[in-house]
Design a protein around this motif. Structure first.
Motif, PDB file in Angstrom:
ATOM      1  N   LYS A   1       0.854  -1.188   0.000  1.00 55.02           N
ATOM      2  CA  LYS A   1       0.000   0.000   0.000  1.00 55.02           C
ATOM      3  C   LYS A   1       0.890   1.238   0.000  1.00 55.02           C
ATOM      4  CE  LYS A   1      -4.070  -1.893   2.332  1.00 55.02           C
ATOM      5  NZ  LYS A   1      -4.971  -1.770   3.502  1.00 55.02           N
ATOM      6  N   VAL A   2       0.688   2.077  -1.006  1.00 55.67           N
ATOM      7  CA  VAL A   2       1.537   3.258  -1.188  1.00 55.67           C
ATOM      8  C   VAL A   2       0.693   4.520  -1.098  1.00 55.67           C
ATOM      9  CG1 VAL A   2       3.162   4.438  -2.714  1.00 55.67           C
ATOM     10  CG2 VAL A   2       3.090   1.933  -2.674  1.00 55.67           C
ATOM     11  N   ALA A   3       0.979   5.386  -0.130  1.00 57.27           N
ATOM     12  CA  ALA A   3       0.278   6.663   0.023  1.00 57.27           C
ATOM     13  C   ALA A   3       1.067   7.755  -0.693  1.00 57.27           C
ATOM     14  CB  ALA A   3       0.122   7.009   1.500  1.00 57.27           C
ATOM     15  N   ILE A   4       0.383   8.495  -1.556  1.00 52.72           N
ATOM     16  CA  ILE A   4       0.998   9.631  -2.243  1.00 52.72           C
ATOM     17  C   ILE A   4       0.564  10.886  -1.501  1.00 52.72           C
ATOM     18  CG2 ILE A   4       1.234  10.858  -4.434  1.00 52.72           C
ATOM     19  CD1 ILE A   4       0.361   8.280  -5.854  1.00 52.72           C
TER      20      ILE A   4
ATOM     21  N   LYS B   1      -1.599   5.880   8.274  1.00 55.28           N
ATOM     22  CA  LYS B   1      -1.614   4.872   9.336  1.00 55.28           C
ATOM     23  C   LYS B   1      -1.687   3.461   8.760  1.00 55.28           C
ATOM     24  CE  LYS B   1      -4.028   3.735  13.651  1.00 55.28           C
ATOM     25  NZ  LYS B   1      -5.169   4.080  14.537  1.00 55.28           N
ATOM     26  N   GLU B   2      -2.394   3.308   7.630  1.00 57.07           N
ATOM     27  CA  GLU B   2      -2.597   1.982   7.039  1.00 57.07           C
ATOM     28  C   GLU B   2      -1.609   1.659   5.917  1.00 57.07           C
ATOM     29  OE1 GLU B   2      -6.649   2.102   5.795  1.00 57.07           O
ATOM     30  OE2 GLU B   2      -7.461   2.105   7.849  1.00 57.07           O
TER      31      GLU B   2
ATOM     32  N   LEU C   1      -7.784  16.134   5.564  1.00 58.04           N
ATOM     33  CA  LEU C   1      -6.584  15.995   6.380  1.00 58.04           C
ATOM     34  C   LEU C   1      -6.681  14.774   7.283  1.00 58.04           C
ATOM     35  CD1 LEU C   1      -3.882  17.033   7.430  1.00 58.04           C
ATOM     36  CD2 LEU C   1      -5.119  18.580   8.951  1.00 58.04           C
ATOM     37  N   MET C   2      -7.875  14.570   7.880  1.00 57.32           N
ATOM     38  CA  MET C   2      -8.082  13.396   8.735  1.00 57.32           C
ATOM     39  C   MET C   2      -7.926  12.109   7.931  1.00 57.32           C
ATOM     40  SD  MET C   2     -11.359  14.986  10.759  1.00 57.32           S
ATOM     41  CE  MET C   2     -12.031  13.395  11.191  1.00 57.32           C
ATOM     42  N   ARG C   3      -8.458  12.095   6.694  1.00 56.68           N
ATOM     43  CA  ARG C   3      -8.350  10.904   5.862  1.00 56.68           C
ATOM     44  C   ARG C   3      -6.899  10.642   5.458  1.00 56.68           C
ATOM     45  NH1 ARG C   3     -13.512   9.080   4.158  1.00 56.68           N
ATOM     46  NH2 ARG C   3     -14.794   9.611   5.949  1.00 56.68           N
ATOM     47  N   THR C   4      -6.132  11.720   5.224  1.00 56.22           N
ATOM     48  CA  THR C   4      -4.721  11.550   4.871  1.00 56.22           C
ATOM     49  C   THR C   4      -3.972  10.872   6.007  1.00 56.22           C
ATOM     50  OG1 THR C   4      -4.730  13.471   3.397  1.00 56.22           O
ATOM     51  CG2 THR C   4      -2.601  12.766   4.234  1.00 56.22           C
ATOM     52  N   GLU C   5      -4.243  11.301   7.226  1.00 54.61           N
ATOM     53  CA  GLU C   5      -3.604  10.658   8.391  1.00 54.61           C
ATOM     54  C   GLU C   5      -4.010   9.191   8.495  1.00 54.61           C
ATOM     55  OE1 GLU C   5      -1.770  11.899  11.397  1.00 54.61           O
ATOM     56  OE2 GLU C   5      -2.517  13.926  11.704  1.00 54.61           O
ATOM     57  N   LYS C   6      -5.283   8.908   8.215  1.00 53.40           N
ATOM     58  CA  LYS C   6      -5.753   7.516   8.264  1.00 53.40           C
ATOM     59  C   LYS C   6      -5.055   6.670   7.203  1.00 53.40           C
ATOM     60  CE  LYS C   6      -9.876   4.614   7.913  1.00 53.40           C
ATOM     61  NZ  LYS C   6     -11.303   4.540   7.516  1.00 53.40           N
TER      62      LYS C   6
ATOM     63  N   ILE D   1       4.686  17.964   6.511  1.00 57.41           N
ATOM     64  CA  ILE D   1       4.074  16.746   5.954  1.00 57.41           C
ATOM     65  C   ILE D   1       5.025  15.574   6.117  1.00 57.41           C
ATOM     66  CG2 ILE D   1       3.170  15.670   3.849  1.00 57.41           C
ATOM     67  CD1 ILE D   1       2.366  18.557   2.965  1.00 57.41           C
ATOM     68  N   GLY D   2       6.321  15.839   5.926  1.00 59.00           N
ATOM     69  CA  GLY D   2       7.326  14.803   6.198  1.00 59.00           C
ATOM     70  C   GLY D   2       7.261  14.344   7.644  1.00 59.00           C
ATOM     71  N   GLY D   3       6.940  15.276   8.557  1.00 55.58           N
ATOM     72  CA  GLY D   3       6.791  14.912   9.966  1.00 55.58           C
ATOM     73  C   GLY D   3       5.639  13.954  10.212  1.00 55.58           C
ATOM     74  N   LEU D   4       4.559  14.066   9.412  1.00 59.94           N
ATOM     75  CA  LEU D   4       3.440  13.114   9.521  1.00 59.94           C
ATOM     76  C   LEU D   4       3.888  11.708   9.133  1.00 59.94           C
ATOM     77  CD1 LEU D   4       0.428  15.095   7.960  1.00 59.94           C
ATOM     78  CD2 LEU D   4       0.818  14.594  10.372  1.00 59.94           C
ATOM     79  N   ILE D   5       4.734  11.626   8.108  1.00 57.73           N
ATOM     80  CA  ILE D   5       5.257  10.323   7.681  1.00 57.73           C
ATOM     81  C   ILE D   5       6.126   9.733   8.780  1.00 57.73           C
ATOM     82  CG2 ILE D   5       6.735   9.154   5.995  1.00 57.73           C
ATOM     83  CD1 ILE D   5       5.861  11.345   3.973  1.00 57.73           C
ATOM     84  N   GLN D   6       6.966  10.567   9.371  1.00 58.20           N
ATOM     85  CA  GLN D   6       7.812  10.098  10.475  1.00 58.20           C
ATOM     86  C   GLN D   6       6.958   9.618  11.645  1.00 58.20           C
ATOM     87  OE1 GLN D   6       9.878  13.083  12.751  1.00 58.20           O
ATOM     88  NE2 GLN D   6      11.731  11.823  12.900  1.00 58.20           N
ATOM     89  N   LYS D   7       5.890  10.340  11.932  1.00 58.35           N
ATOM     90  CA  LYS D   7       4.980   9.984  13.036  1.00 58.35           C
ATOM     91  C   LYS D   7       4.369   8.601  12.842  1.00 58.35           C
ATOM     92  CE  LYS D   7       0.378  11.326  14.730  1.00 58.35           C
ATOM     93  NZ  LYS D   7      -0.731  12.313  14.582  1.00 58.35           N
ATOM     94  N   HIS D   8       3.982   8.284  11.604  1.00 54.14           N
ATOM     95  CA  HIS D   8       3.309   7.006  11.341  1.00 54.14           C
ATOM     96  C   HIS D   8       4.283   5.894  10.948  1.00 54.14           C
ATOM     97  CE1 HIS D   8      -0.747   8.500  11.851  1.00 54.14           C
ATOM     98  NE2 HIS D   8      -0.398   9.587  11.189  1.00 54.14           N
ATOM     99  N   LYS D   9       5.582   6.215  10.953  1.00 48.19           N
ATOM    100  CA  LYS D   9       6.639   5.215  10.755  1.00 48.19           C
ATOM    101  C   LYS D   9       6.482   4.429   9.447  1.00 48.19           C
ATOM    102  CE  LYS D   9       7.709   4.608  15.662  1.00 48.19           C
ATOM    103  NZ  LYS D   9       6.922   5.743  16.154  1.00 48.19           N
TER     104      LYS D   9
END
Length: 462
Positions: A201-204, A279-280, A271-276, A301-309
């Protein structure tokens, strides 16, 4: 699989019905017309005895401006490929000339069609249903999604169009019937079977108007997402899958992210959906704009990626319009995204198709590292060597801190337990250990997580 498309003018309840059938809040629902713009596609099972179907939620049919014209055309294109069309209207309105024109266009496709009159919230509104018979659709189903009226009857009618699953003929019993399944295959065979399950699964992700939807379309080879110069065109996450080099890669195009103070109405849901999605997701592609360069929001936005590992690839899109040379751009990327130091960087152009196959190859490469396992014996050799080179710092009372052993207990990302006498690790020493492990094994593109555990604790190998 049978394809069922939901069409109609904006704000008649298409996404609400889509969510009801899925039994989850998948599509964003809002009173704002035009909330759904791209096509939402999900595989659904309506009955254990029936085959699965593909349910398609489309944007509203309207011609307000260029963006809405694209939304309308996308919906009509989907109708051409559908096996059954559900045309939805609002019981509190009456058909106008445009409504009649849309229905006539769909009828020329010669597809089965059901007229769904939504928002029949009470018996008085039931009288309004007769207004829609002039549309000339034979099957009419009055419903109220909000009050759950008539929805069950509609779903039962839809089931009539769905083929039944083929019957499985029970073969004659054999002498091998009582042998446990695991004994019929060697351990090597079982591992090989697991290897065939290659799903990525790849998030853009990225800020608005960096070309995420164009990149999705270029990667999958079709106009899957609507592309427009209007900021915030994509609201719902849009996904599409391809097979590449033995992997099933699902790309998910997310809504563009703005600075918090500039988020507009329904974009808060985006924004909420992007975080979801992050997460997946397994891999995140952080899309930058080669033409405009890097801004502070890109870092957040890079920080969100770091947050969700997530595993991550930093991609500069629109390279055909770039204003600086590659080396200079890469240097700035490394300087601004120090916290994603492990991420590979590459340039692409959705417009000219530059490096798209290389990007797919890179996705598989970093996913391999994201799911990599290191044998415990090798891991402990590395930890021993690392602690001999640089001893662990003592605690605040001057007592020696020890790592007894290490074991990897998780992937996505690689997660390692450090069993210690004191389950605390200074962040600088943790960083040292991670970098030491990276020097021994290729973990490009993926974070590594170290979790200190106290010896003898129940969670020692969790």
């Amino acid at each position: 699989m049978l394809k069922i498309a939901i069409l109609g003018k904006p704000n008649v309840g298409k996404s609400s019905f889509f969510n009801r059938v899925l039994r989850q809040r998948d599509a964003i629902v809002s009173e704002k017309a035009g909330t759904t713009r791209d096509i939402k596609k999900r595989i659904v099972s309506l009955d254990d005895e029936l085959e699965d179907i593909i349910l398609l939620d489309t944007g509203g049919l309207e011609e307000r401006d260029e963006l809405f014209e694209k939304v309308k055309q996308k919906a009509l294109d989907v109708a051409k490929k559908a096996d059954l069309i559900l045309y939805m209207v609002d019981a509190k309105t009456i058909p106008d000339e445009k409504e009649i024109e849309y229905v006539r266009t769909l009828q020329r496709l010669n597809k089965p069609m059901i007229l769904v009159v939504n928002k029949v919230d009470n018996d008085k509104l039931m009288e309004n249903v007769y207004n829609f018979y002039e549309l000339g659709i034979e099957e009419v189903y009055p419903i109220s999604i909000a009050h759950n009226r008539g929805v069950g009857k509609l779903i039962e009618r839809i089931k009539d169009y769905i083929p039944k699953k083929p019957r499985v003929i029970q073969e004659a019993t054999s002498i091998e019937e009582d042998i446990p399944l695991e004994e019929l295959f060697s351990e090597e065979d079982q591992n090989e079977d697991l290897e065939t399950l290659k799903e990525i699964k790849v998030a853009i992700v990225g800020r608005v108007n960096v070309g995420k939807s164009s990149l999705l379309n270029a990667l999958v080879g079709e106009e899957r997402a609507i592309v427009s110069d209007v900021d915030g065109t994509t609201i719902d996450p849009i996904d599409e899958s391809i097979w590449f080099d033995g992997y099933n890669i699902t790309f998910i195009d997310t809504a563009g992210i703005r600075r918090r103070g500039k988020i507009k109405d329904i974009e808060k849901y985006a924004l909420m959906r992007t975080e979801k999605v992050l997460k997946e997701a397994d891999v995140a592609i952080l899309v930058l704009d080669s033409k405009e360069g890097i801004v502070e929001l890109d870092e957040k936005i890079g920080g969100l990626i770091q947050k969700h590992k997530n595993a991550v690839i930093i991609v500069a899109n629109k390279w055909d319009e770039a204003k600086m040379d590659y080396k200079k751009f890469e240097t700035e990327v490394r300087d601004r995204f120090k916290f994603l130091y492990y991420a590979p960087f590459m340039v692409v152009s959705a417009k000219t198709k530059r490096n798209l196959d290389k990007l797919k190859e890179k996705i598989i490469y970093v996913y391999g590292n994201y799911t990599k396992r290191v044998p415990t014996s090798k891991l402990n050799e590395w930890i021993k060597e690392a602690t001999q080179r640089h001893h662990l710092p003592t605690d605040i009372r001057g007592r020696e801190i020890k790592i007894y052993y290490a074991t990897q207990f998780g992937i996505k990302p690689p997660t390692i337990a450090l069993v210690m006498n004191k389950p605390k690790l200074h962040f600088s020493y943790e960083r040292y250990l991670i970098n030491f492990i990276r020097s021994k094994e290729d973990f490009t593109g993926t974070p590594i997580v170290l979790i200190p555990r106290e010896k003898g604790s129940k969670n020692e190998k969790d």
